[in-house]
Design an enzyme around this catalytic site. Structure first.
Site, PDB file in Angstrom:
ATOM      1  N   GLU A  48      26.422  -2.276  17.523  1.00 24.32           N
ATOM      2  CA  GLU A  48      25.550  -1.468  17.429  1.00 24.32           C
ATOM      3  C   GLU A  48      25.574  -0.064  16.449  1.00 24.32           C
ATOM      4  O   GLU A  48      26.053   0.857  16.354  1.00 24.32           O
ATOM      5  CB  GLU A  48      25.741  -0.542  18.859  1.00 24.32           C
ATOM      6  CG  GLU A  48      23.794   0.213  20.101  1.00 24.32           C
ATOM      7  CD  GLU A  48      23.141  -1.116  19.388  1.00 24.32           C
ATOM      8  OE1 GLU A  48      22.955  -2.604  20.048  1.00 24.32           O
ATOM      9  OE2 GLU A  48      21.925  -0.633  19.108  1.00 24.32           O
ATOM     10  N   CYS A  79      24.809  -8.000   9.781  1.00 24.56           N
ATOM     11  CA  CYS A  79      24.033  -7.610  11.094  1.00 24.56           C
ATOM     12  C   CYS A  79      24.171  -5.441  11.759  1.00 24.56           C
ATOM     13  O   CYS A  79      23.339  -5.008  10.400  1.00 24.56           O
ATOM     14  CB  CYS A  79      24.727  -8.099  12.300  1.00 24.56           C
ATOM     15  SG  CYS A  79      23.278  -7.821  13.982  1.00 24.56           S
ATOM     16  N   ILE A 127      21.867 -12.513  16.662  1.00 25.27           N
ATOM     17  CA  ILE A 127      21.642 -11.807  17.333  1.00 25.27           C
ATOM     18  C   ILE A 127      21.279 -10.208  17.747  1.00 25.27           C
ATOM     19  O   ILE A 127      21.730  -9.348  16.550  1.00 25.27           O
ATOM     20  CB  ILE A 127      23.209 -11.464  17.802  1.00 25.27           C
ATOM     21  CG1 ILE A 127      24.198 -12.919  18.199  1.00 25.27           C
ATOM     22  CG2 ILE A 127      23.284 -11.039  19.715  1.00 25.27           C
ATOM     23  CD1 ILE A 127      25.796 -12.943  18.713  1.00 25.27           C
ATOM     24  N   HIS A 163      25.185 -13.577  11.661  1.00 29.64           N
ATOM     25  CA  HIS A 163      27.031 -13.323  11.530  1.00 29.64           C
ATOM     26  C   HIS A 163      27.345 -14.326  11.430  1.00 29.64           C
ATOM     27  O   HIS A 163      28.103 -15.466  12.209  1.00 29.64           O
ATOM     28  CB  HIS A 163      27.023 -13.078  13.449  1.00 29.64           C
ATOM     29  CG  HIS A 163      26.343 -11.429  14.645  1.00 29.64           C
ATOM     30  ND1 HIS A 163      27.253 -10.548  14.009  1.00 29.64           N
ATOM     31  CD2 HIS A 163      25.234 -11.198  14.253  1.00 29.64           C
ATOM     32  CE1 HIS A 163      27.148  -9.667  14.650  1.00 29.64           C
ATOM     33  NE2 HIS A 163      25.948 -10.374  14.974  1.00 29.64           N
ATOM     34  N   GLU A 165      30.103 -14.454  10.950  1.00 30.25           N
ATOM     35  CA  GLU A 165      31.977 -14.888  12.173  1.00 30.25           C
ATOM     36  C   GLU A 165      31.907 -15.116  13.220  1.00 30.25           C
ATOM     37  O   GLU A 165      33.154 -15.194  13.533  1.00 30.25           O
ATOM     38  CB  GLU A 165      32.784 -13.583  11.239  1.00 30.25           C
ATOM     39  CG  GLU A 165      31.903 -12.322  12.956  1.00 30.25           C
ATOM     40  CD  GLU A 165      30.726 -11.499  12.871  1.00 30.25           C
ATOM     41  OE1 GLU A 165      29.773 -11.642  11.299  1.00 30.25           O
ATOM     42  OE2 GLU A 165      30.133 -10.954  13.631  1.00 30.25           O
TER      43      GLU A 165
HETATM   44  N1  GLN Z   1      20.467  -4.902  17.518  1.00 22.01           N
HETATM   45  C1  GLN Z   1      21.540  -3.924  16.723  1.00 22.01           C
HETATM   46  C2  GLN Z   1      21.776  -2.897  16.557  1.00 22.01           C
HETATM   47  O1  GLN Z   1      20.832  -2.208  15.779  1.00 22.01           O
HETATM   48  C3  GLN Z   1      22.414  -4.796  15.510  1.00 22.01           C
HETATM   49  C4  GLN Z   1      22.582  -6.256  16.455  1.00 22.01           C
HETATM   50  C5  GLN Z   1      24.262  -7.242  16.090  1.00 22.01           C
HETATM   51  O2  GLN Z   1      24.983  -6.250  15.137  1.00 22.01           O
HETATM   52  N2  GLN Z   1      24.235  -8.170  16.917  1.00 22.01           N
HETATM   53  O3  GLN Z   1      22.467  -2.263  15.469  1.00 22.01           O
END
Ligand code: GLN
Length: 181
Positions: A48, A79, A127, A163, A165
């Site tokens: 996050e 991400c 994700i 991702h 990984e």
């Molecule tokens: N939605 C997350 C963000 O805004 C990122 C999602 C993730 O790293 N899988 O930070």
């Protein structure tokens, strides 16, 4: 080679496992004294981005990490890690990420796609992923899915919206290691 993996939050263990399978030593970074160890590169995992920014700030690591990357330290951001490097966060990469870009229904999905510099298609797990909505002239686009930029590099900074990984395919991590040496 020794790679620092930011381990404040998110999917950091999976990166360590991937790099371990490629014979690379990693160590976890949670605080400034961890960060100060010798290293050849850093991985910023998914998670996050707002939480990670907050924790980086609180641990006094925001400025040192930014300076290291600006100084040429290779980085892989996946991400949330991609978001962290954009103009509105660390600002080391000349691009703007659009967060949670695929809406609620399509927030998480799996596909395969081509990636400039890797042969064949690679698995891509998204994700609640971002994509890159603006990229400066120094940014080289490496992959697009449905017309959206999902991987790019600028110098030694490599970012993916997916991702790597979380799949068993090692080619993206291998590509990253090849770009370091
Ligand atoms: N939605 C997350 C963000 O805004 C990122 C999602 C993730 O790293 N899988 O930070």
């Amino acid at each position: 080679m020794r790679i620092a993996v930011l381990a404040l939050q998110g999917a950091f263990i999976e990166h360590e496992q991937m790099l371990g399978r490629l014979g690379v030593e990693t160590f976890e970074v949670r605080k400034l004294s961890d960060w100060e160890q010798p290293k050849d590169a850093i991985v910023i995992p998914g998670g996050e981005s707002t939480t990670m920014m907050l924790l980086l700030e609180r641990q006094g690591m925001l400025a040192p990490i930014r300076e290291a990357i600006m100084g040429g330290m290779p980085v892989l951001g996946t991400c949330a890690g991609l978001i962290l490097l954009d103009r509105e966060h660390l600002g080391t990469m000349d691009m703007l990420a659009r967060r949670n870009a695929y809406g609620r229904q399509l927030g998480s999905f799996h596909t395969t796609g081509s990636f400039c510099g890797i042969e064949g298609e690679i698995p891509m797990t998204f994700i609640r992923a971002p994509y890159i909505e603006e990229a400066g002239s120094e940014v080289k686009i490496l992959s697009e899915v449905e017309g959206k930029i999902v991987a790019a590099r600028q110098g030694k900074q490599l970012v993916t919206a997916f991702h790597p990984e979380l799949d068993s395919n090692l080619s993206l991590h291998r590509y990253f290691l090849d770009s370091i040496v």
